[in-house]
Design a protein around this motif. Structure first.
Motif, short mmCIF file in Angstrom:
data_model
loop_
_atom_site.label_atom_id
_atom_site.label_comp_id
_atom_site.label_asym_id
_atom_site.label_seq_id
_atom_site.Cartn_x
_atom_site.Cartn_y
_atom_site.Cartn_z
N THR A 519 0.84 -1.20 0.00
CA THR A 519 0.00 0.00 0.00
C THR A 519 0.87 1.25 0.00
O THR A 519 2.04 1.21 0.36
N HIS A 520 0.26 2.35 -0.38
CA HIS A 520 1.00 3.61 -0.42
C HIS A 520 0.80 4.43 0.85
O HIS A 520 1.41 5.48 1.00
N ASP A 521 -0.08 3.97 1.72
CA ASP A 521 -0.33 4.73 2.94
C ASP A 521 -0.28 3.90 4.20
O ASP A 521 -0.54 4.39 5.29
N GLY A 522 0.03 2.61 4.10
CA GLY A 522 0.08 1.76 5.27
C GLY A 522 1.27 2.06 6.15
O GLY A 522 2.33 2.48 5.67
N PRO A 523 1.14 1.88 7.47
CA PRO A 523 2.25 2.18 8.38
C PRO A 523 3.43 1.23 8.20
O PRO A 523 3.29 0.09 7.76
N LEU A 524 4.61 1.73 8.56
CA LEU A 524 5.83 0.94 8.60
C LEU A 524 6.44 1.07 9.98
O LEU A 524 6.45 2.16 10.56
N THR A 525 6.94 -0.03 10.52
CA THR A 525 7.52 0.00 11.86
C THR A 525 8.94 -0.52 11.83
O THR A 525 9.26 -1.48 11.13
N ARG A 526 9.79 0.14 12.60
CA ARG A 526 11.16 -0.29 12.81
C ARG A 526 11.22 -0.90 14.22
O ARG A 526 10.85 -0.24 15.19
N VAL A 527 11.66 -2.14 14.33
CA VAL A 527 11.62 -2.88 15.59
C VAL A 527 13.00 -2.83 16.25
O VAL A 527 14.00 -3.23 15.65
N ILE A 528 13.04 -2.32 17.47
CA ILE A 528 14.27 -2.31 18.27
C ILE A 528 14.11 -3.40 19.33
O ILE A 528 13.16 -3.39 20.11
N LEU A 529 15.03 -4.35 19.33
CA LEU A 529 14.96 -5.43 20.32
C LEU A 529 15.64 -4.98 21.61
O LEU A 529 16.71 -4.36 21.59
N ALA A 530 15.02 -5.28 22.73
CA ALA A 530 15.54 -4.89 24.04
C ALA A 530 15.58 -6.11 24.94
O ALA A 530 14.62 -6.88 25.00
#
Length: 892
Positions: A519-530
């Protein structure tokens, strides 16, 4: 007075630069002063703005920095070079024509021409290695290998002083892009960015200031002979500072850079203004509690010094400001007048004496062996000694290398084996034998079986893909989430990481679904592992690390996971709330966790609902069995830090002993947990003993402990009464025990029931979206590890990421900037038509601000018989494809 005192310092003058934002004041000159110039711009400097346009951030800071560079770089005060500052100035002065299609090649050619002109021109300076022979060797190396030398230099990977400015630019590229980026790509962005972008101009201004401070820091490193001759830090005197002429803006940017870098720099800035700086206008400079008298400045300085470390660590905007109000001078008292011995007279005399002492400013003399004449005499003696065959072994370099190697080894040991240039090293610390902290750029937390590593590497790869997709379409919502688990064990014996791995599989699957949506408007997430450590014992320390990282881009909008319901987990949630970051529990169920913070949510049901479902099942399905009495014995952990077990036992005791329940509680028995699962010694019977005591009990055993201790309870029962075991109903933690097929088959003669947040091997159900994503990124996972998904943690983790994704989608639709506060607001709005039909059941927060747990969440009652796969015996709550039993309680 300050300028004159510094100029008269003994044995030599203090490096000082003076800049006036207003017209300059008369200045006393000295014989060794170079004449005052208008500081004409050098070829490295960006052009001055033309026309009546408004001055931007670069225009505000550039004249000040140019003056400081010109005056601090004079040979009379010990020449200081500014290679990083000059490189940034040069890049900001570049531009590309429309026909420059291959900008990388054009920029590379210009950099090489600049490098060649710097070496060939009289103003060019080779790297200062502290010795003539070393400098000569560098010159010959340049002549013999010019092209290779240049290409290696612009990569930013040459060690030591060779290309130090490009090495620094490479680090800034990492910091600016939150990920690896080449030096040339970053330099091209500096050249090509539109000057009309205010945020970019502020970034450029901070980059200029940061480069200037790094150059000063390098000039005062104590490992260089020239730096050893510098026994006083440089001073910048700023006159006429005001809000209208950019003075306050320069000071604010300087303070922000110092807060962001959190590193030493040797520059003292003394600014004079007729008005109070904007950042200090909330503070009273005439506070009656401030020190008074001639010792007041010293007392104020000592108070400020004590606060500086903590204030700068918390990035307070006023951390680097130390303010004084300069009063109107008192008139000279008339000693012959009546009442001359007054407070005014004494104060005047004390002030005059203090000023007289301040004018006699002295410096520590530099070491004898660091002075020029000493170095020259020593060089002659060395050459003469070599000529006579008397070689003098010089081990200074070897000792320096040894110290550096020792320091690097200590750094690597303290930071989980990572080098200083590794971007993950600053947020990872070795505590005991566990590597604790945040991993964003590729560090893999390793369990004994190394089963976590492939999943972690997949998440890091998808992080890079998410960043690439965001660059292609910057309008897509883009944010960071932190997934915190206990990813290491304090050992030995090492704990099982089955549940942690399953949760990471759910996170990776949800992230893959975002990337594959197209999609052109769907969210994107960057995952930081802790990693919060075993049993989340170090989760508060990790939460403290997020104070600084939360201000970087893309913003951290939520912390997910949190693994176990323990006291340290509650403390971490409260710290994150103080930082302003919402949290989402994935498998947590203790009742009091939701009371710890209004910014906390969870996708799993609470203990009180779990007990209600268990009690309803016992009453409607088990109580009618022949020979069973309506009595319940509750077993729980005596570990005081285990909120989950004690809270579950309290809920069970309250419900089963309530009037009209039809049951009575025979006893609530605490047992000592296994030593590897508890950090606190408790005086209670062992889990094996309470299992033995359960033999012959005519009622029902309600187990409210951890999965690791459930195995020990079964050992006690199996050893003493496997032919006639008691009826056992266990909590959801047992699902982790059941997910281990080897352990599940260990006691085939002992049947038992348990409550589960899962409905079987959920991720491997072909009709689910989770299965489709998991099958794509880990094709053989269901065939190899289908039993591992029995605890439902994969589905819950998948749903938690989807919950944040839904919040980001709503924020984008509302055209509100993405922030943790905005995500928190949207999480509370997940209800009704906005409810999430998750893989582990519906997530609906009821539309009430005080509602932080899903209503009517799905819970299944499973039975294990003969050590085989668990079979569903009942279910409650909403989940697609399942129907709740008629006796199910409805509600929270």
């Amino acid at each position: 007075m300050i300028a004159d005192s510094l100029a008269d310092a003994r044995p030599g003058r203090v490096p000082v630069s003076r800049y006036s934002f207003a017209p300059r004041l008369p200045r006393r000159t000295r014989s060794d002063d170079s004449p005052e110039l208008d500081d004409p711009p050098e070829p490295d400097d960006p052009p001055e703005p033309g026309g009546p346009q408004a001055r931007n951030a670069v225009d505000e800071v550039l004249p000040v920095l140019r003056r400081m560079r010109a005056e601090l770089g004079r040979e009379s005060v010990g020449r200081i070079r500014f290679p990083r500052y000059r490189l940034v100035c040069w890049l900001l002065a570049q531009s590309f024509a429309d026909e420059d299609a291959d900008r990388d090649r054009v920029l590379l050619r210009r950099l090489r021409e600049r490098e060649r002109s710097r070496w060939d021109a009289s103003g060019g300076d080779p790297p200062d290695l502290g010795g003539t022979a070393a400098n000569l060797a560098v010159q010959w190396l340049r002549i013999l290998t010019p092209w290779v030398w240049f290409r290696l230099k612009v990569t930013g990977r040459l060690p030591g002083p060779f290309g130090a400015e490009f090495t620094w630019l490479r680090v800034e590229a990492h910091r600016a892009r939150n990920g690896p980026e080449s030096v040339l790509a970053f330099a091209e962005r500096l050249c090509a960015t539109s000057p009309q972008n205010r945020a970019v101009q502020e970034f450029h201004a901070k980059l200029l200031i940061g480069a200037f401070l790094v150059d000063l820091r390098q000039a005062y490193r104590r490992r260089r002979l020239r730096a050893l001759r510098r026994t006083a830090y440089p001073v910048a005197l700023l006159d006429g500072v005001d809000g209208g002429n950019g003075g306050f803006r320069f000071l604010d940017l300087l303070s922000d850079v110092r807060n962001e870098t959190a590193q030493f720099d040797p520059l003292l800035v003394i600014a004079v203004s007729d008005s109070v700086p904007p950042r200090l206008r909330g503070c009273s400079l005439e506070d009656p509690s401030r020190p008074a008298g001639t010792d007041a400045p010293l007392q104020s300085y000592e108070d400020w010094s004590g606060r500086l470390a903590n204030d700068s660590r918390e990035s307070l905007s006023t951390a680097w400001y130390l303010s004084f109000v300069i009063p109107v001078p008192l008139p000279y008292p008339d000693d012959g007048a009546p009442g001359a011995d007054t407070l005014q007279t004494r104060y005047f005399l004390e002030t005059r004496n203090a000023l007289a002492r301040a004018r006699n400013f002295t410096l520590d003399p530099p070491p004898l062996w660091s002075r020029r004449w000493f170095i020259r005499v020593a060089a002659i003696l060395v050459v003469a000694g070599v000529a006579l065959g008397i070689g003098l072994p010089l081990q200074v370099s070897d000792q320096s290398d040894a110290r550096r190697r020792t320091g690097d080894a200590r750094w690597r040991t303290a930071h989980c084996g990572l080098d200083r240039d590794n971007p993950d090293a600053a947020t990872l610390n070795l505590i005991g034998v566990e590597c604790i902290g945040l991993s964003e750029y590729g560090y893999a937390f390793k369990d004994p079986d190394r089963t976590l590593v492939p999943v972690e590497q997949m998440i890091y790869k998808q992080n890079r893909d998410a960043g690439d997709q965001h660059l292609l379409n910057p309008s897509r919502p883009y944010a960071s989430i932190v997934y915190m688990l206990g990813l290491t064990s304090s050992g030995p014996p090492a704990g099982s990481f089955t549940s942690q791995r399953d949760q990471l599989l759910g996170v990776a699957s949800a992230q893959h679904a975002q990337l594959a949506a197209g999609t052109h408007d769907g969210p994107l997430t960057r995952v930081i592992l802790a990693n919060g450590g075993e049993h989340m014992q170090h989760s508060p320390e990790v939460a403290d690390m997020l104070r600084t990282r939360s201000r970087e881009s893309p913003p951290i909008v939520a912390v997910l996971g949190l693994d176990e319901s323990r006291a340290k987990t509650v403390e971490a949630i409260r710290q994150l709330t103080a930082t302003g970051i919402p949290t989402i529990g994935v498998t947590l169920s203790a009742d009091r966790i939701a009371d710890a913070s209004k910014m906390y949510f969870q996708v799993s049901p609470q203990n009180r609902r779990e007990v209600e479902v268990g009690a309803a099942f016992i009453k409607n399905e088990l109580a009618s069995r022949a020979g069973l009495t309506p009595e319940v014995r509750i077993l729980y952990s005596a570990d005081p830090s285990d909120d989950y077990s004690s809270n579950l036992a309290a809920d069970a005791e309250k419900l089963f002993s309530a009037p009209g329940s039809g049951f009575k509680v025979e006893a609530a028995r605490a047992f000592a947990p296994d030593v590897s699962t508890s950090s606190t010694h408790v005086d209670a019977p062992s889990a094996n003993d309470v299992g033995k005591q359960a033999c012959g009990f005519p009622g029902m055993i309600f187990y409210a402990g951890r999965n690791t201790d459930f195995e020990t309870v079964l050992q006690g029962i199996n050893r003493h009464c496997q032919s006639a075991p008691p009826v056992i109903v266990g909590d959801d933690a047992i699902s982790r025990y059941v997910a281990d097929a080897t352990k599940r088959r260990e006691f085939p003669a002992l049947p038992y029931y348990y409550l589960s947040f899962s409905a079987g091997r959920e991720p491997c159900e072909p009709d689910s979206a989770l299965y489709a994503a998991l099958k794509t990124i880990f094709e053989d996972e269901c065939a190899l590890n289908s039993d591992g998904f029995l605890d439902g943690s994969t589905s819950l983790a998948y749903d938690s990421v989807r919950t944040v994704e839904g919040a980001l989608r709503s924020i984008a639709a509302s055209r509100v900037p993405i922030s943790p506060a905005a995500v928190w607001r949207e999480l509370s709005d997940i209800h009704g038509a906005n409810a999430i039909d998750g893989e582990g059941g519906f997530i609906d927060f009821g539309g009430r601000l005080e509602q932080q747990t899903p209503t009517d969440k799905f819970i299944a009652v499973m039975e294990v018989n003969g050590g085989g796969l668990p079979q569903s015996r009942a279910s409650c709550g909403r989940r697609h494809g399942w129907h709740a039993d008629a006796w199910c309680p409805v509600g929270d």
